[in-house]
Structure formats: C-alpha cells, structure tokens
Motif scaffolding. Structure first.
Motif, PDB file in Angstrom:
ATOM      1  N   TRP A  71       2.678   4.499   1.642  1.00 50.78           N
ATOM      2  CA  TRP A  71       2.347   3.333   0.823  1.00 50.78           C
ATOM      3  C   TRP A  71       3.520   2.368   0.724  1.00 50.78           C
ATOM      4  CZ3 TRP A  71      -2.550   2.808  -0.053  1.00 50.78           C
ATOM      5  CH2 TRP A  71      -3.376   3.934  -0.192  1.00 50.78           C
ATOM      6  N   TRP A  72       3.198   1.113   0.773  1.00 49.55           N
ATOM      7  CA  TRP A  72       4.112   0.055   0.355  1.00 49.55           C
ATOM      8  C   TRP A  72       3.431  -0.587  -0.854  1.00 49.55           C
ATOM      9  CZ3 TRP A  72       5.014  -5.202   3.298  1.00 49.55           C
ATOM     10  CH2 TRP A  72       5.941  -5.960   2.574  1.00 49.55           C
ATOM     11  N   GLY A  73       3.742  -0.057  -2.035  1.00 52.98           N
ATOM     12  CA  GLY A  73       3.009  -0.470  -3.228  1.00 52.98           C
ATOM     13  C   GLY A  73       1.564  -0.019  -3.099  1.00 52.98           C
ATOM     14  N   GLY A  74       0.633  -0.983  -3.131  1.00 57.78           N
ATOM     15  CA  GLY A  74      -0.782  -0.668  -2.975  1.00 57.78           C
ATOM     16  C   GLY A  74      -1.288  -0.856  -1.565  1.00 57.78           C
ATOM     17  N   LYS A  75      -0.365  -1.030  -0.604  1.00 62.32           N
ATOM     18  CA  LYS A  75      -0.768  -1.301   0.780  1.00 62.32           C
ATOM     19  C   LYS A  75      -0.489  -0.089   1.662  1.00 62.32           C
ATOM     20  CE  LYS A  75       0.908  -5.989  -0.053  1.00 62.32           C
ATOM     21  NZ  LYS A  75       1.976  -6.959   0.307  1.00 62.32           N
ATOM     22  N   PRO A  76      -1.492   0.367   2.431  1.00 65.53           N
ATOM     23  CA  PRO A  76      -1.238   1.471   3.356  1.00 65.53           C
ATOM     24  C   PRO A  76      -0.412   1.007   4.558  1.00 65.53           C
ATOM     25  CG  PRO A  76      -3.612   1.009   3.120  1.00 65.53           C
ATOM     26  CD  PRO A  76      -2.882  -0.076   2.436  1.00 65.53           C
ATOM     27  N   SER A  85       3.255  -0.229  10.825  1.00 66.82           N
ATOM     28  CA  SER A  85       2.248  -1.286  10.781  1.00 66.82           C
ATOM     29  C   SER A  85       1.507  -1.262   9.465  1.00 66.82           C
ATOM     30  CB  SER A  85       1.238  -1.113  11.928  1.00 66.82           C
ATOM     31  OG  SER A  85       1.890  -1.105  13.177  1.00 66.82           O
ATOM     32  N   LEU A  86       1.219  -2.452   8.948  1.00 69.38           N
ATOM     33  CA  LEU A  86       0.424  -2.592   7.739  1.00 69.38           C
ATOM     34  C   LEU A  86      -1.046  -2.383   8.093  1.00 69.38           C
ATOM     35  CD1 LEU A  86       1.141  -3.337   4.784  1.00 69.38           C
ATOM     36  CD2 LEU A  86       0.447  -5.678   5.331  1.00 69.38           C
ATOM     37  N   VAL A  87      -1.765  -1.615   7.284  1.00 75.55           N
ATOM     38  CA  VAL A  87      -3.168  -1.302   7.556  1.00 75.55           C
ATOM     39  C   VAL A  87      -4.053  -1.996   6.526  1.00 75.55           C
ATOM     40  CG1 VAL A  87      -4.887   0.525   7.804  1.00 75.55           C
ATOM     41  CG2 VAL A  87      -2.519   0.936   8.511  1.00 75.55           C
ATOM     42  N   ASP A  88      -5.026  -2.762   7.007  1.00 75.12           N
ATOM     43  CA  ASP A  88      -5.984  -3.390   6.100  1.00 75.12           C
ATOM     44  C   ASP A  88      -6.897  -2.304   5.537  1.00 75.12           C
ATOM     45  OD1 ASP A  88      -8.735  -4.623   5.459  1.00 75.12           O
ATOM     46  OD2 ASP A  88      -7.440  -6.379   5.615  1.00 75.12           O
ATOM     47  N   GLU A 451       0.267   3.714  -5.581  1.00 71.40           N
ATOM     48  CA  GLU A 451       0.910   3.728  -6.891  1.00 71.40           C
ATOM     49  C   GLU A 451       0.087   3.002  -7.947  1.00 71.40           C
ATOM     50  OE1 GLU A 451       5.187   2.440  -8.929  1.00 71.40           O
ATOM     51  OE2 GLU A 451       4.938   2.369  -6.756  1.00 71.40           O
ATOM     52  N   ASP A 452      -0.597   1.923  -7.550  1.00 71.50           N
ATOM     53  CA  ASP A 452      -1.405   1.181  -8.521  1.00 71.50           C
ATOM     54  C   ASP A 452      -2.817   1.747  -8.672  1.00 71.50           C
ATOM     55  OD1 ASP A 452      -2.610   0.442  -6.154  1.00 71.50           O
ATOM     56  OD2 ASP A 452      -2.251  -1.710  -6.380  1.00 71.50           O
ATOM     57  N   GLY A 453      -3.137   2.797  -7.914  1.00 72.26           N
ATOM     58  CA  GLY A 453      -4.434   3.447  -8.045  1.00 72.26           C
ATOM     59  C   GLY A 453      -5.597   2.678  -7.471  1.00 72.26           C
TER      60      GLY A 453
END
Length: 750
Positions: A71-76, A85-88, A451-453
């Motif tokens: 996780w990068w915050g709420g982003k996989p 790579s960032l995953v949508d 982290e933000d659920g």
C-alpha cells in the motif's frame, strides 16, 4: 508453541464419492462451487522433490504465480523484480512509478555491493508523500521518486537483534550487542541500557513467542514514546546444545576444530521461569520508567497497546497457571497502574493473543478479542473497561482483525463463519452489528486492508483454483474487481486426486475434517499402502479449502509413488472453538489418538486401502503423535517416521507445556499417561526418528531419552540427525530430509 516444520506445511483432502450437495450442507452459510479438480489423464510429466519441496531447486517455478502488492496510503502498489507500479483498484490497470535502475541512480548507489537488487520488499511509509523505503543489505534508503533524490539513509548496525522504525516521528529503536538504543529523526543516538546480556534481554520477544508475542519494541502512535520488554532469564537453567564445525574447517582459520558448547535458556515445565518487566522511554524527556505491575515472578505480560493520545499503555497480564487473565492500564509518564479494565478466568486456561485496538473515529472505545463465549469473537468496550456490546457471535471463530473503515464506522475482519475449513473476509458495522461478506464466500483468503480502510487486496485460492487476486473497494457498497489469476503450474503433470470430507470424532458428535490424496492412476480394484500424515496439536490445522485442500507437496510425491495419503484434524487443533481445543487438556495425545483411530476406522472401510500396510508420519507435535500411535496401536501401524518428537512433556517449555498439561507437580498422572518412555517396550514395527541436533524447540533430550528407553526394552528404532539444524530443516537439506522419509516407507511399507 511447537512449530510446524518443513515436514509439515499443513493442508487437506476428501473422499471421491462425496457429493457436492452434502458438502455444501456442511459448510453452511456460504455457497461453494467447483470444489473438485479434474485430473489430467493425458499428462505425462513426473514430479521430483526438487519440484515439490520448498528447499528444491525448481520449487518456486512449480508454485502458482504470485503478485506482490503493498500500500501507498489507500493506493495498491505492485512490487516486482525491476519496477513498482500503481494499480487502479477498479480496472486493475498498472501505471509505472519507477524502475529499479532509476531508483539506484537516484539514490547514488554505484558500487556493486551497495545497489538495491530487487523491489519485492519496497515499502511506502508515508501515505501523503512519494517516498519509497528500500534496503541494500546494510542500509535503509528513503528515496523520493517524484523529486528523484535520496532523502535519508539509515545504517543497520552490526550485531542487530531487533529494530523498529516509526514513520510519524522518524525515530528508530534497535537492539545491538544486547543493548537497547533509540535514534531520533535527526540521527542522534541514545543508549537506553548498559546491562543487556544473554541473561538480561531487551526489546525482543519474551515468553518464548507465546500469547501472540512476536517482538519486543512498541512505538506509541505518533512515535513519541517507546514501550519495550526487559526479560531477566538469569534464573533459567542453560540447556546444552552443541555446534559442530563447518565442513570447510581448516587450521589456517585459527579456530578450534572441536565442537563448541552453544547453550540456550530453556525453562522446562514446572521449573524456574524468566521474569519480564515493561519499560517506557520518552523521547522528549529522555527518561525511562517501568510499568508498576508488581512482582513479575510466575506472571506473563503480553499484547501491549497504546491509547491514541499516547498517555496510556494497555497490557494483558496472566498468572502462571494461565487461567486468570486481566487487562490493565498504566500511566505512560509515570508507570503507575491506573485500572484493571477486564478480567477473564477459566477452569482450564485463558489465552490472550491479540492487543486491544481503539476505534479510529472514537478515542474512548476499543475492540477486544475473547473466547469467553466459547468462540473467539469481537467485543466493544469503553476506555474505562465497561462492556458496550458483543460485536460478533456464533459457532465460528474470528481469525484476524485487518483494520477499520472509518467512513462506514465498521471493522474489517477474517473469520471461518462460512465453513470451519474456510477463511473469508467480512465487515461488521460497529453501531448495528450488521455483517457483510466481502469476498466470494469460498476458499481460503489472505486479504490486506489499506490504512484508510477503503480498499482490500484479496489473495486467495480454492480447492480447484491455484491462486487468484481481486481488489475489493469499500467506498459505498463493496465491489469486487478481478486483478490477476495464476495459471496452474501443474497442468502438464500427472496429478493425484485430492478430496475432502468428514468423520465423527471419538465423542460421536463432532465433525472432523480430513483430506485424502489418492495414488496417481488410481484403480479402485487395487489395494494401496496408506500413510497417515498427522500433526494434531494446538494452534495448527492441516485441512483447509485452499488449492488441493491445502495438500503438501510431499503428499503428491508419495501419491506419484503409489501411496494413498490421509490427513485428519483431530480435536485439540485450531479454529473450532474452546470446547474443541480444550478437549485435550492435561492429557495431550490421548483424545487426539482416539480421533485419529476414527480416521483409521474410516480408511479400513475403503476396499482400496491395504489394512496390512498402514504407516504414519508427523513432525514436532506430529512426531509425538506418530510415536504415540505407533506404540499404542502396534498392530495397526507397520511403519512410522517421527520428526522432532516430544517424548515427555516434562522436558517441554513452561508456557506451552503448562498451558495444556499444568505442571508435572500438579498433574503427575497426566504426565505419566502421556510419556512415551514407558511405551518404548511396545514398539513392534519400523520406526525412524529424525531430529535437528540444534533444536531449541523440542530439545534433543526427548529423542535421546526415547532411544535409551528402547535400548533398555530391547526394541529397535532407527535414528537420523541433522547437525547444525534447528527444529526445521532449512534450505536444500529439506529435500534430503524428504528423500529420507520417502525411502523409509519405500523400504518397509511398500
């Protein structure tokens, strides 16, 4: 706790004749479909142990392909060998963040020995900043991947024994050469202790990793205070393990050619144990206080937690009998005891394994896990210790709390509500108690919550699904989105038939789950040699609704050689509730054997099982069960291989041993009944015992004493030892181990 070894990765199967509709009736709430694997009748390839054993040279190529996600915050974020790579979370599409080459260039790592070699372990410590944390072997590197620069590098000291970094304050706590240190965000190092030694242990796991403990450093939420363990084991007797020199020893090295004493601290049941206290260090004042919990003699302190405002420390405290558990709060500034918030007692034992967790939207309320109603469930308390309500209930078990969804004011957790052999992810609304199933209701799931659920990464398998990944969004109504499906790496091979079912326990009422692996090319008109694989102890299971019913690779290898494999989870194993688990209290192995013999009765009802060729194999608690079955039922079991076996519980460690057996002084009849020393005279068939010479869990005294008893009785077990190895055989030695196990059955059972 006795650990599962390399010889026991846990799993399960069932009977071919089992009807899908009957199994659906068993699992209850959630529908199961597609439970049976079609066999590849035309496949030609044969497995080797290099393919199927975790130490094998081709093992990872034969595993279902994995996706490493964090996780990068709420982003996989997908972590790969050469890029991140960032995953949508909805479409599953990936967008490159940076490559490995770019990262090494931005960090200024030019020398070959310093470069970061892969990105599988990359972490994103700040939810709101583009910083990645990577390691090059001796440093932690914080790289800003938008500004293309190295922000910070932290060296990992030599002799590092424990380490914990806090992202909020930037402070690091670590233990090196037995002393505890804290380095603040500016890099200033503060030494907190001077008396650390092998007798005085700081900041590391205590109570031999029982009660859910897996470390000894606990930062407060904002990283302004550190709670830590101090363990005084000076009163604990040394146990004399021995290190054998490496094979490449030469006189030029200047070292002695003789073996070296390598003693460990090992408190045996009924003997003096260590004493634990908890310190709190304040970064601002530089002062350390200790929690005023009273005399630590014969007490256990576990599941340390912090209040959101960092002013209060919470801790579960347990007596040595482990039947009286209390949740207590302490003032973090002074160490003074504030209040006993909760108390739970039990005629047998209470086992706290989880810290309290405060609601992110309400600093005055926390969630606690307890088995007090017979099954592990969630309870809501206020910070004064008043019970507000029970949040989950039923004849099923909460397995894990993943976190919270603050917007929906809900808890995301994992349970086996769908089936005792499943693992599924749920959401419960704290106010209403309404539960929502978030995954597909089948199989065995290992989800990770942002982290933000707001998003779940769900990695799972089913009996006929090797591995699959979905992304579950929790904004509004939960939605599942497909991400990746692994191909079946066994598609071109001759694969046995894996099945699963139930038999009644010896109590005549409890369902026990089993897995069966039939020989490759199974012919129901033939009779097959059969090997029962057994563990059977607490905090473990073998049968689950994962790929191939959780079957271990060695079972497939044996099925390829013409054996039928059978695995049963008896009473005393995990995830079935307190009555199921506590049935073995004070007489380990006895009820378990009765249940295993119900499995044998079932096997003998099958026309293709050769009743004259039944063997048994297990490791650790399973080794204890193996010898127990072999000597208590010598006319049933012809061949056995017992790895790392407990022989007499009076030689096992205090925390685990006394929880399930009480002390030898309090339960002499139970210890006498379960000891295998007196059973050495009853050995008839072929038994091989295998241990690691440096086993710190089930110490070698167990096996040696049984051999001595066999010599006195005139019985003839076989014995093999792995010098330098602990409780589990590591690396490629595990292949050697399983070759040896296999050959023993080939020589004497087939």
């Amino acid at each position: 706790m006795i650990n599962l070894t390399s010889a026991e990765d846990s799993v399960v199967k069932t009977h071919t004749d089992m009807k899908i509709k009957s199994f659906i009736g068993l699992v209850g709430l959630c529908a199961l479909t597609g439970l049976f694997c079609p066999t590849e009748s035309m496949a030609q390839k044969q497995f080797t142990l290099e393919d199927l054993n975790f130490g094998g040279t081709n093992f990872y190529n034969m595993r279902p392909e994995a996706r490493y996600l964090t996780w990068w915050g709420g982003k996989p974020v997908r972590q790969d060998l050469n890029c991140c790579s960032l995953v949508d979370p909805v479409s599953g599409k990936e967008k490159l963040l940076f490559s490995l080459d770019e990262l090494n260039r931005w960090a200024g790592l030019k020398e070959a020995g310093e470069v970061v070699r892969h990105l599988y372990g990359a972490e994103f410590p700040y939810a709101d900043r583009p910083v990645v944390l990577v390691q090059n072997g001796h440093e932690d590197l914080y790289v800003n991947f938008r500004e293309h620069r190295l922000e910070q590098r932290l060296e990992r000291p030599a002799g590092l024994q424990a380490r914990q970094w806090n992202s909020r304050s930037g402070a690091t706590a670590f233990v090196a050469d037995n002393q505890l240190y804290v380095t603040d965000a500016k890099g200033s190092k503060h030494q907190l202790t001077t008396d650390g030694s092998r007798n005085i242990v700081y900041g590391q796991s205590v109570h031999r990793d029982e009660f859910g403990i897996d470390g000894g450093l606990y930062w407060s939420p904002k990283g302004n205070r550190l709670a830590f363990y101090r363990m005084d084991q000076s009163g604990v007797a040394d146990y004399p393990l021995v290190d054998i020199p490496e094979l490449d020893w030469t006189p030029e090295k200047g070292e002695s050619r003789a073996a070296k004493a390598a003693p460990i601290k090992y408190p045996m049941a009924g003997e003096t144990s260590h004493k634990v206290t908890v310190g709190v260090y304040d970064l601002t004042s530089g002062k350390t206080v200790y929690l005023q919990a009273g005399d630590p003699t014969d007490r256990y302190f576990t599941n340390i937690a912090w209040s959101p405002d960092e002013k209060t420390v919470y801790m579960f405290e347990l007596n040595r009998d482990q039947n009286d558990c209390r949740l207590v709060s302490y003032d973090a500034a002074t160490g003074a005891k504030l209040k006993e918030l909760y108390r739970e007692t039990d005629a047998k034992y209470v086992e706290p394994c989880h810290p309290v967790r405060f609601l992110p939207w309400n600093d005055n309320e926390f969630v606690m896990q307890s088995q007090k109603d017979g099954y592990n469930h969630l309870y809501l308390f206020d910070k004064e210790g008043r019970l507000i309500r029970q949040l989950t209930s039923g004849k099923w078990v909460v397995l894990d709390v993943l976190g919270f969804n603050a917007k929906q004011k809900s808890i995301v957790y994992v349970s086996n509500e769908c089936s005792p052999i499943q693992r599924n992810v749920w959401l419960v609304n704290v106010a209403t108690g309404k539960r929502t199933l978030l995954d597909n209701g089948r199989g065995y799931h290992y989800p990770k919550l942002s982290e933000d659920g707001s998003v779940l990464i769900d990695s799972y398998s089913e009996p006929d699904v090797p591995r699959k990944y979905e992304l579950i969004t929790l904004k509004g109504k939960p939605q599942r989105h497909g991400y990746f499906t692994s191909a079946n790496p066994w598609k071109a091979y001759d694969v046995p038939e894996f099945t699963c079912g139930t038999v009644k326990a010896a109590d005549g009422k409890t369902d026990l789950y089993w897995r069966m692996v039939k020989p490759v090319g199974f012919d129901p008109s033939r009779k097959y040699p059969t090997v029962i694989y057994v563990y059977g102890g607490p905090h473990a299971h073998n049968v689950e609704a994962s790929w191939n019913w959780g079957s271990r690779g060695w079972e497939t290898y044996m099925a390829q050689k013409g054996y039928l494999l059978f695995i049963l989870d008896n009473r005393g194993s995990e995830h079935r509730g307190k009555e199921f688990e506590q049935a073995t209290f004070r007489h380990l192995g006895q009820e378990e054997m009765k249940d295993q013999m119900e499995g044998v009765k079932f096997l003998k009802s099958l026309p293709y099982v050769d009743q004259d060729r039944i063997g048994v194999h297990g490791w650790s608690f399973g080794g204890f069960m193996t010898i127990s079955l072999m000597t208590n039922y010598p006319d049933v079991f012809k061949v056995a291989v017992a790895g790392g076996p407990v022989i007499d519980w009076k030689w096992y460690e205090v925390m685990y041993g006394e929880r399930y057996m009480d002390t030898p002084q309090a339960n002499p009849e139970g210890y006498a009944q379960t000891s295998l020393l007196q059973k050495a005279k009853d050995l008839k068939g072929k038994l091989q015992i295998i241990i690691g010479l440096n086993d710190p869990v089930v110490v070698p005294q167990h096996a040696y004493s049984f051999l001595k008893a066999c010599i006195a009785a005139g019985t003839q077990p076989d014995f093999f030892v792995y010098p330098g190895e602990p409780h589990n055989m590591r690396g490629h030695q595990s292949v050697h181990l399983h070759e040896r196990i296999t050959q023993y059955f080939e020589d004497y059972l087939k």
